[in-house]
Design a protein around this motif. Structure first.
Motif, PDB file in Angstrom:
ATOM      1  N   LEU A 119       0.395  -6.294 -95.330  1.00 18.25           N
ATOM      2  CA  LEU A 119       1.781  -6.021 -95.713  1.00 18.25           C
ATOM      3  C   LEU A 119       2.754  -6.525 -94.661  1.00 18.25           C
ATOM      4  N   LEU A 120       3.807  -7.162 -95.156  1.00 14.00           N
ATOM      5  CA  LEU A 120       4.928  -7.529 -94.293  1.00 14.00           C
ATOM      6  C   LEU A 120       6.153  -6.792 -94.826  1.00 14.00           C
ATOM      7  N   LEU A 121       6.752  -5.938 -93.998  1.00 11.43           N
ATOM      8  CA  LEU A 121       7.977  -5.241 -94.386  1.00 11.43           C
ATOM      9  C   LEU A 121       9.126  -5.838 -93.577  1.00 11.43           C
ATOM     10  N   VAL A 122      10.210  -6.185 -94.269  1.00 12.08           N
ATOM     11  CA  VAL A 122      11.358  -6.766 -93.561  1.00 12.08           C
ATOM     12  C   VAL A 122      12.601  -5.954 -93.927  1.00 12.08           C
ATOM     13  N   ALA A 123      13.267  -5.393 -92.900  1.00  7.50           N
ATOM     14  CA  ALA A 123      14.471  -4.597 -93.140  1.00  7.50           C
ATOM     15  C   ALA A 123      15.636  -5.187 -92.380  1.00  7.50           C
ATOM     16  N   ARG A 202       6.548 -15.609 -84.960  1.00  5.99           N
ATOM     17  CA  ARG A 202       5.610 -14.768 -84.215  1.00  5.99           C
ATOM     18  C   ARG A 202       4.505 -14.165 -85.078  1.00  5.99           C
ATOM     19  N   VAL A 203       4.462 -14.549 -86.351  1.00  3.86           N
ATOM     20  CA  VAL A 203       3.415 -13.973 -87.213  1.00  3.86           C
ATOM     21  C   VAL A 203       2.677 -15.050 -88.005  1.00  3.86           C
ATOM     22  N   GLU A 204       1.438 -14.747 -88.321  1.00  7.06           N
ATOM     23  CA  GLU A 204       0.641 -15.583 -89.234  1.00  7.06           C
ATOM     24  C   GLU A 204       0.518 -14.777 -90.514  1.00  7.06           C
ATOM     25  N   LEU A 205       0.839 -15.350 -91.658  1.00  6.36           N
ATOM     26  CA  LEU A 205       0.723 -14.610 -92.915  1.00  6.36           C
ATOM     27  C   LEU A 205      -0.295 -15.296 -93.813  1.00  6.36           C
ATOM     28  N   ASN A 206      -1.214 -14.530 -94.361  1.00  8.39           N
ATOM     29  CA  ASN A 206      -2.186 -15.089 -95.304  1.00  8.39           C
ATOM     30  C   ASN A 206      -1.600 -14.951 -96.726  1.00  8.39           C
ATOM     31  N   PRO A 207      -1.237 -16.078 -97.370  1.00  8.21           N
ATOM     32  CA  PRO A 207      -0.574 -15.984 -98.684  1.00  8.21           C
ATOM     33  C   PRO A 207      -1.450 -15.361 -99.758  1.00  8.21           C
ATOM     34  N   GLU A 208      -2.772 -15.317 -99.525  1.00 10.20           N
ATOM     35  CA  GLU A 208      -3.649 -14.758-100.561  1.00 10.20           C
ATOM     36  C   GLU A 208      -3.771 -13.244-100.484  1.00 10.20           C
ATOM     37  N   THR A 209      -3.448 -12.677 -99.314  1.00  4.69           N
ATOM     38  CA  THR A 209      -3.664 -11.237 -99.167  1.00  4.69           C
ATOM     39  C   THR A 209      -2.397 -10.470 -98.799  1.00  4.69           C
ATOM     40  N   MET A 220      20.344 -11.641 -96.250  1.00  8.88           N
ATOM     41  CA  MET A 220      19.035 -11.595 -95.589  1.00  8.88           C
ATOM     42  C   MET A 220      17.937 -12.023 -96.580  1.00  8.88           C
ATOM     43  N   TYR A 221      18.039 -11.558 -97.821  1.00  6.35           N
ATOM     44  CA  TYR A 221      17.014 -11.898 -98.817  1.00  6.35           C
ATOM     45  C   TYR A 221      16.914 -13.408 -98.988  1.00  6.35           C
ATOM     46  N   ARG A 222      18.102 -14.050 -99.069  1.00  2.86           N
ATOM     47  CA  ARG A 222      18.100 -15.494 -99.316  1.00  2.86           C
ATOM     48  C   ARG A 222      17.282 -16.210 -98.254  1.00  2.86           C
ATOM     49  N   PHE A 223      17.502 -15.873 -96.990  1.00  2.00           N
ATOM     50  CA  PHE A 223      16.829 -16.606 -95.912  1.00  2.00           C
ATOM     51  C   PHE A 223      15.385 -16.139 -95.724  1.00  2.00           C
ATOM     52  N   VAL A 224      15.132 -14.849 -95.886  1.00  2.71           N
ATOM     53  CA  VAL A 224      13.756 -14.356 -95.726  1.00  2.71           C
ATOM     54  C   VAL A 224      12.868 -14.909 -96.846  1.00  2.71           C
ATOM     55  N   VAL A 225      13.398 -14.932 -98.070  1.00  2.96           N
ATOM     56  CA  VAL A 225      12.599 -15.464 -99.189  1.00  2.96           C
ATOM     57  C   VAL A 225      12.254 -16.932 -98.936  1.00  2.96           C
ATOM     58  N   GLN A 226      13.216 -17.691 -98.401  1.00  2.00           N
ATOM     59  CA  GLN A 226      12.923 -19.110 -98.068  1.00  2.00           C
ATOM     60  C   GLN A 226      11.736 -19.220 -97.116  1.00  2.00           C
ATOM     61  N   GLU A 227      11.736 -18.348 -96.081  1.00  2.00           N
ATOM     62  CA  GLU A 227      10.633 -18.366 -95.100  1.00  2.00           C
ATOM     63  C   GLU A 227       9.303 -18.033 -95.784  1.00  2.00           C
ATOM     64  N   LEU A 228       9.344 -17.074 -96.686  1.00  2.00           N
ATOM     65  CA  LEU A 228       8.109 -16.648 -97.353  1.00  2.00           C
ATOM     66  C   LEU A 228       7.583 -17.757 -98.272  1.00  2.00           C
ATOM     67  N   LEU A 229       8.493 -18.396 -98.977  1.00  2.00           N
ATOM     68  CA  LEU A 229       8.076 -19.469 -99.889  1.00  2.00           C
ATOM     69  C   LEU A 229       7.513 -20.650 -99.095  1.00  2.00           C
ATOM     70  N   LYS A 230       8.112 -20.930 -97.914  1.00  6.38           N
ATOM     71  CA  LYS A 230       7.589 -22.004 -97.046  1.00  6.38           C
ATOM     72  C   LYS A 230       6.150 -21.709 -96.654  1.00  6.38           C
ATOM     73  N   ARG A 231       5.811 -20.409 -96.552  1.00  5.14           N
ATOM     74  CA  ARG A 231       4.456 -19.991 -96.165  1.00  5.14           C
ATOM     75  C   ARG A 231       3.566 -19.741 -97.385  1.00  5.14           C
ATOM     76  N   ASN A 232       4.020 -20.213 -98.535  1.00  8.71           N
ATOM     77  CA  ASN A 232       3.246 -20.146 -99.797  1.00  8.71           C
ATOM     78  C   ASN A 232       2.953 -18.735-100.288  1.00  8.71           C
ATOM     79  N   ILE A 233       3.802 -17.780 -99.913  1.00  4.68           N
ATOM     80  CA  ILE A 233       3.623 -16.427-100.478  1.00  4.68           C
ATOM     81  C   ILE A 233       4.088 -16.490-101.937  1.00  4.68           C
TER      82      ILE A 233
END
Ligand SMILES: Cc1cc2nc3c(=O)[nH]c(=O)nc-3n(C[C@H](O)[C@H](O)[C@H](O)COP(=O)(O)OP(=O)(O)OC[C@H]3O[C@@H](n4cnc5c(N)ncnc54)[C@H](O)[C@@H]3O)c2cc1C
Ligand code: FES
Length: 282
Positions: A119-123, A202-209, A220-233
């Motif tokens: 889990l990644l929680l972003v506030a 500073r984090v490694e995210l596994n897009p499958e889990t 914040m959502y706009r930019f955080v979602v971009q980062e997540l999509l770049k990491r194939n989440i």
């Protein structure tokens, strides 16, 4: 079709007593509340991310997220930012005073789906108030979840909600807690300075889990979602909590419409894949 008694129930407030008021940063307070009626207290349950309609008698009603987790029943916590009439009236109240609650309402985070996952929680800012409910629920049942990362971005070091409570997470090995402030005018900050997305290095995210839960301002959502999509989440593994002007809180007045959804009943927590086609959603 809903029965009349069910409809009456959603408009039925229950009295709660203010047990404690814990000051947070300027203009923010945490209220600990207890139902007056013990049967109501026993039957009350919620999912992290759900909200209640809070009434200050003689003043009005406002939707407020539940900040405490379902794993700690008996006391309900709400974190209030002084904004307008209802929230300002709450700041005038003392321990022992009564207010009323309707709810819990809306769709929260899908706890069963999150079990066993990383889990990644972003506030961001006051978004930590609803996300705290999810965070504490996970920490209270830590073995049921995989790796846990919390990223929290505040405007400056004085604007960190639940500051001392969250500091305790820094010493834990079962959560990676990353904190950022946008600016540090006094030069006292020893952690990351910049917007919350800077923490992604500073984090490694596994897009499958990995599942992600986001609570904060739309920018914040706009930019955080971009980062997540770049990491194939995948978009269906990203959950965002949306805030809209509300009145009834129960899908009757239409005030909180977002595209084909009502934020109060279909949300406030949505999968990103459900709302990414709606331009005004975030
Ligand atoms: C699902 C949900 C959960 C919320 N959780 C919290 C919480 O945990 N803590 C908290 O302090 N607040 C929370 N809010 C926001 C809170 O409901 C509003 O600030 C509300 O207007 C406060 O009522 P009031 O009578 O004090 O202010 P009002 O007198 O109604 O309004 C004050 C100002 O805020 C504006 N406003 C009203 N609602 C919103 C909104 N949703 N978004 C942006 N601006 C708004 C108004 O236009 C006005 O300018 C939440 C809102 C929603 C929809
Ligand atoms: S607040 Fe009335 S329909 Fe959502």
């Amino acid at each position: 079709m809903k029965r009349k008694e069910d409809i009456d129930l959603i408009f039925q407030p229950n009295m709660v007593r203010i047990e404690r008021i814990l000051p947070q940063m300027t203009d923010h307070r945490l209220f600990q509340l207890k139902f007056v009626d013990e049967d109501v207290a026993r039957s009350f349950s919620h999912a992290p991310g759900q909200f209640v309609e809070v009434t200050v008698l003689g003043v009005g009603e406002a939707p407020i997220s539940i900040s405490s987790p379902p794993t700690r029943p008996g006391i309900i916590e709400i974190c209030i930012r002084k904004a307008g009439s209802v929230t300002s009236a709450l700041f005038e109240l003392q321990k022992g005073d009564l207010i009323a609650l309707r709810g819990p309402f809306g769709r929260g985070f899908p706890m069963d789906l999150l079990k066993g996952q990383d889990l990644l929680l972003v506030a961001g800012g006051l978004g930590m108030a609803p996300l705290r409910s999810l965070l504490q629920a996970i920490l209270d049942d830590r073995a049921s979840f995989g790796d846990l990362v919390l990223m929290y971005g505040a405007r400056n070091p004085d604007d960190i909600l639940f500051k001392y409570e969250l500091l305790g997470l820094m010493n834990r090995t079962d959560i990676k807690y990353l904190l950022s402030v946008d600016v540090d005018e006094e030069g006292i900050w020893r952690q990351y300075i910049g917007v919350v997305t800077g923490l992604f290095e500073r984090v490694e995210l596994n897009p499958e889990t990995t599942f992600c839960g986001l609570c904060g301002p739309p920018i914040m959502y706009r930019f955080v979602v971009q980062e997540l999509l770049k990491r194939n989440i995948p978009t269906e593994r990203i959950f965002v909590s949306l805030e809209r002007m509300m009145q009834c809180g129960v899908g009757k007045c239409g005030h909180c419409a977002i595209g084909e959804y009502y934020c109060c009943t279909d949300g406030p927590v949505f999968k990103y894949s459900e709302i990414n086609h709606i331009k005004e959603a975030i």
